[in-house]
Enzyme design. Sequence first.
Site, PDB file in Angstrom:
ATOM      1  N   GLU A 174      -3.966   7.239  -4.903  1.00 33.24           N
ATOM      2  CA  GLU A 174      -4.460   6.683  -6.298  1.00 33.24           C
ATOM      3  C   GLU A 174      -5.664   7.536  -7.091  1.00 33.24           C
ATOM      4  O   GLU A 174      -6.150   7.012  -6.403  1.00 33.24           O
ATOM      5  CB  GLU A 174      -3.852   5.092  -6.129  1.00 33.24           C
ATOM      6  CG  GLU A 174      -3.148   4.671  -5.769  1.00 33.24           C
ATOM      7  CD  GLU A 174      -2.732   2.999  -5.148  1.00 33.24           C
ATOM      8  OE1 GLU A 174      -3.792   2.555  -5.858  1.00 33.24           O
ATOM      9  OE2 GLU A 174      -2.380   2.282  -5.359  1.00 33.24           O
ATOM     10  N   HIS A 190      -1.324  -0.351  -9.300  1.00 31.88           N
ATOM     11  CA  HIS A 190      -1.778  -1.311  -8.940  1.00 31.88           C
ATOM     12  C   HIS A 190      -2.704  -2.577  -9.501  1.00 31.88           C
ATOM     13  O   HIS A 190      -3.958  -2.461  -9.030  1.00 31.88           O
ATOM     14  CB  HIS A 190      -2.487  -0.312  -8.077  1.00 31.88           C
ATOM     15  CG  HIS A 190      -3.361  -0.971  -6.029  1.00 31.88           C
ATOM     16  ND1 HIS A 190      -3.646  -0.334  -5.593  1.00 31.88           N
ATOM     17  CD2 HIS A 190      -3.093  -2.237  -5.995  1.00 31.88           C
ATOM     18  CE1 HIS A 190      -3.571  -1.540  -4.658  1.00 31.88           C
ATOM     19  NE2 HIS A 190      -3.316  -2.915  -5.141  1.00 31.88           N
ATOM     20  N   ARG A 243       1.215  -1.383  -0.384  1.00 31.83           N
ATOM     21  CA  ARG A 243      -0.059   0.278   0.140  1.00 31.83           C
ATOM     22  C   ARG A 243       1.191   1.519  -0.468  1.00 31.83           C
ATOM     23  O   ARG A 243       1.971   1.634   0.753  1.00 31.83           O
ATOM     24  CB  ARG A 243      -0.949  -0.204   1.004  1.00 31.83           C
ATOM     25  CG  ARG A 243      -1.947  -0.836   1.071  1.00 31.83           C
ATOM     26  CD  ARG A 243      -3.089  -0.882   0.505  1.00 31.83           C
ATOM     27  NE  ARG A 243      -4.194  -1.750   0.435  1.00 31.83           N
ATOM     28  CZ  ARG A 243      -4.417  -2.694  -0.828  1.00 31.83           C
ATOM     29  NH1 ARG A 243      -3.436  -2.981  -1.335  1.00 31.83           N
ATOM     30  NH2 ARG A 243      -5.592  -2.978  -0.737  1.00 31.83           N
TER      31      ARG A 243
HETATM   32  C1  DGY Z   1      -5.380  -6.120  -2.745  1.00 33.85           C
HETATM   33  O1  DGY Z   1      -5.964  -7.281  -2.706  1.00 33.85           O
HETATM   34  O2  DGY Z   1      -5.118  -5.744  -1.463  1.00 33.85           O
HETATM   35  C2  DGY Z   1      -4.261  -6.274  -4.020  1.00 33.85           C
HETATM   36  O3  DGY Z   1      -4.300  -4.295  -3.604  1.00 33.85           O
HETATM   37  C3  DGY Z   1      -5.556  -5.471  -4.962  1.00 33.85           C
HETATM   38  O4  DGY Z   1      -4.893  -6.090  -6.046  1.00 33.85           O
END
Ligand code: DGY
Length: 328
Positions: A267, A286, A238
């Site tokens: 984002e 992402h 993240r």
């Molecule tokens: C998640 O599943 O948390 C990922 O970041 C999404 O692709």
Amino acid sequence: MKPFVYITRKIPSEIVENLQSNFEVEMWEREDSPVPRTILLEKSKKASALFTVLSDNVDQELFEVSSELKVVANMAVGFDNIDLNAANEKGIAICNTPDVLTETTADLTFALLMATARRVVEAAQFVREGEWKSWSPLLLAGTDIHHKTIGIVGMGSIGEAVAKRAKGFDMEILYHNRSRKQKAEEELGAVYTELDELLKRADFVVCLAPLTAETKGLFQKEQFRMMKKSAIFINAARGPIVNEENLYEALQNKEIAGAGLDVFDKEPISADHPLLTLKNVVALPHIGSSSRETRYNMMMLCVENINLILNGDKPKTLVNKEWLGKEK
Ligand code: DGY
């Protein structure tokens, strides 16, 4: 009247059909933009279930207006977009999509590591732009991956799957995690280290930790300074775990050699984001879990969890165990 289910992003109709026989279903019909907050709140008022994505802010205000809500099925393994305390107060089940995305996200993480180390994006661009004039000894020379040291910060199942890939490249594997991972130590030879030691020793520092109060801003000036000047930093977890300004400075000042980023603080980022001015940054939108197969499985898992809860059963992948026994 059938319970109402709201889906906050356009998903394929064959998936929606799995809900339509039992429930009244509505969906935000755009694939490329999030549902506006006012609409989300409006729909939440009568929803028994919400199918959400990670850009939806599922907070106290939303729970306050949702008098019918029983479950939020979030299409991600991460759930930092959801206020769990507020959900627990209201007795609402929160479900995520672990396991089904583990290997796919590990593939992308390793691809990002390789692309950054071997300058794949820069090299492909070089060819497309007609810059390739001849073979030359150090043309777009990157850095080796095999036999180097990888340091994985956050050794959950995705971290372990990345470690498995690293073992195939004969890498030395260091990891830092809240708890020790015996299986990874025994089967992959992964070595637990304190964070500072990992940062000093790793050639590739790979962040796969969840975003929590403890990990927010974990990577700052000081952490980048501890890394080798030749180190490559990868973030597939993240964005807010990293101080982006500090990362930019570390790259600009050559305190580290490169970064591969699948996630960002806010984002989406725009094309004039400072990090995009640096050649030694590989930036992705992402897409960690984004293979057709895995995204299908994630959507189906959300549907399954909604079906189970609205039928009075236990969901497959519950985040807030506090919900058990307090089912509405
Ligand atoms: C998640 O599943 O948390 C990922 O970041 C999404 O692709």
